[in-house]
Design an enzyme around this catalytic site. Structure first.
Site, PDB file in Angstrom:
ATOM      1  N   ILE A 160       0.832  -1.201   0.000  1.00 58.16           N
ATOM      2  CA  ILE A 160       0.000   0.000   0.000  1.00 58.16           C
ATOM      3  C   ILE A 160       0.865   1.249   0.000  1.00 58.16           C
ATOM      4  O   ILE A 160       0.580   2.223  -0.705  1.00 58.16           O
ATOM      5  CB  ILE A 160      -0.969  -0.023   1.191  1.00 58.16           C
ATOM      6  CG1 ILE A 160      -1.933  -1.211   1.052  1.00 58.16           C
ATOM      7  CG2 ILE A 160      -1.749   1.279   1.290  1.00 58.16           C
ATOM      8  CD1 ILE A 160      -2.856  -1.415   2.235  1.00 58.16           C
ATOM      9  N   ASP A 161       1.939   1.248   0.773  1.00 65.19           N
ATOM     10  CA  ASP A 161       2.856   2.390   0.783  1.00 65.19           C
ATOM     11  C   ASP A 161       3.425   2.654  -0.613  1.00 65.19           C
ATOM     12  O   ASP A 161       3.405   3.790  -1.101  1.00 65.19           O
ATOM     13  CB  ASP A 161       4.009   2.136   1.752  1.00 65.19           C
ATOM     14  CG  ASP A 161       3.716   2.589   3.172  1.00 65.19           C
ATOM     15  OD1 ASP A 161       2.854   3.472   3.350  1.00 65.19           O
ATOM     16  OD2 ASP A 161       4.333   2.064   4.097  1.00 65.19           O
ATOM     17  N   TYR A 162       3.971   1.615  -1.230  1.00 63.53           N
ATOM     18  CA  TYR A 162       4.583   1.812  -2.542  1.00 63.53           C
ATOM     19  C   TYR A 162       3.553   2.200  -3.596  1.00 63.53           C
ATOM     20  O   TYR A 162       3.816   3.047  -4.463  1.00 63.53           O
ATOM     21  CB  TYR A 162       5.332   0.543  -2.968  1.00 63.53           C
ATOM     22  CG  TYR A 162       6.625   0.335  -2.221  1.00 63.53           C
ATOM     23  CD1 TYR A 162       7.700   1.217  -2.370  1.00 63.53           C
ATOM     24  CD2 TYR A 162       6.784  -0.743  -1.348  1.00 63.53           C
ATOM     25  CE1 TYR A 162       8.885   1.015  -1.674  1.00 63.53           C
ATOM     26  CE2 TYR A 162       7.964  -0.942  -0.645  1.00 63.53           C
ATOM     27  CZ  TYR A 162       9.019  -0.055  -0.817  1.00 63.53           C
ATOM     28  OH  TYR A 162      10.191  -0.241  -0.129  1.00 63.53           O
TER      29      TYR A 162
END
Length: 392
Positions: A160-162
């Site tokens: 999700i971060d990337y």
């Protein structure tokens, strides 16, 4: 010329999502300034100091204390001339520091202002801090992931971060394109929660149609069969029989006419209903062969499949090497740092590492000179601990 040449980006973000977006913009030619506290971002010690270098190439470094009047003046001068301002504070914090959207949009009406947060600028959870694994749990991704009949699992990377970083970079690019047409900047409100929900899109659609939640099935899938990792005599292999055409290719390439003619396996719905019969047949056949033997039959036939590698194996695969998928850059005091390369490959201009990831305050002096500070003023602000330079 790279597409974002002559674009000034102020990147106040830390950890993964925001820095990933800033790095993509830097790779595309933007002059990205990584703005950090005097001691550097709090993840700098991670990976033996390699964390920040792994996702902050093609940026310059500025260290300021935004709690001081002098530090705020440095950033405000930059914000007045910047094209993009990126922040990832919990909503409300940046406003208290004097750099909220309402204020900066008046100081610089052409500014693209990107806010990355856990839950967005609106909604009942807006004031919460957001973390990738927490979002994974909250959107149902963990519930959909894990061994057959086992407990839920976190996805094995910060997906999700990337993804949020990639969406942020794209959103900024779209906003810059819109500014080219309107002459006005705008705010980008991007949240890990929204991106996470987007990643669950096909499960949302499936639930809307069937009312069913995902069933944890390891590498398999409750609505498609065969779709999973199977053991072989050597390397495991992943088979993606996502439709009836692939099923025919699989059976034909393996010479398993009996599978193809078996009425229990004719359609995907049949194969799903008879999974307990079909999968052991596939396992038994695959265990008689090596992974390479199977791939040599399946890939030329057009079957969706692959060997199941560890990251150590994937990094040195012939294809990863040919595509330049892994970068290695040497950093003094740390040594060689490997990181994932930018996957965007433009035909007109190569994406290259023009600048190594900056040290804390590495470019503070030159950046301040660019916005009118003289050496005496810089020295005074350094003595007042409003800024830091690499020499500090």
């Amino acid at each position: 010329m790279l597409p974002l040449s002559d674009t000034l980006v102020l990147d106040l973000t830390q950890v993964i999502a925001g820095p990933t977006a800033g790095q993509i913009l830097g790779d595309m030619g933007a002059d990205v300034i990584k703005v950090e506290p005097l001691h550097g971002e709090h993840f700098r010690p991670h990976f033996g100091g390699a964390w920040v270098p792994s996702m902050n190439r093609n940026k310059r470094g500025l260290a300021v204390d935004l709690r001081t009047e002098g530090g705020r003046e440095v950033l405000m001068r930059l914000a007045r001339k910047a094209d993009v301002f990126m922040e990832a504070f919990t909503p409300g914090v940046i406003d208290k520091l004097g750099f909220g959207w309402e204020k900066l949009s008046k100081e610089n009406p052409r500014l693209i202002y990107a806010s990355v947060s856990g839950y967005g600028q609106t909604g009942p959870y807006a004031s919460r801090a957001g973390y990738d694994p927490c979002i994974q749990a909250e959107i149902g991704l963990m519930d959909a992931t894990g061994p057959d009949g086992g407990e839920m699992c976190r996805v094995g990377t910060a997906a999700i971060d990337y993804s949020t970083g990639s969406f942020c970079a794209a959103g900024i690019a779209f906003a810059l394109l819109a500014r080219h047409k309107t002459g006005r900047g705008q705010r980008l409100d991007l949240s890990l929660f929204d991106v996470g929900m987007h990643l669950m899109s096909h499960w949302i659609t499936n639930h809307g149609l069937t009312g069913e939640d995902p069933i944890r099935m390891g590498t398999s899938n409750s609505i498609i069969c065969p779709l999973r990792v199977f053991p072989t005599k050597t390397q495991p292999i992943f088979i993606a029989g996502t439709n009836d055409a692939f099923w025919k290719i699989l059976c034909t390439a393996l010479g398993k006419k009996d599978w193809l003619e078996d009425k229990r396996f004719t359609t995907n719905a049949d194969r799903v209903a008879n999974r307990a019969i079909l999968e052991p047949l596939i396992e038994a056949h695959f265990l008689q062969h090596t992974c390479d033997e199977l791939l040599d039959k399946l890939i030329p036939a057009g079957m969706a499949c692959s060997a199941a590698y560890r990251i150590s194996e994937a990094m040195v695969s012939p294809h990863a090497q040919a595509r330049g998928s892994v970068l290695e850059i040497d950093y003094p005091g740390i040594g060689p740092v490997k990181s994932a390369n930018n996957p965007i490959k433009l035909s007109d201009v190569p994406v290259e590492t023009r600048l190594k990831s900056p040290g804390v305050g590495e470019h503070t002096v030159e950046i301040m000179r660019e916005v009118g500070f003289n050496d005496a003023e810089i020295a005074a602000l350094r003595d007042a601990k409003a800024i830091a330079t690499q020499a500090d």
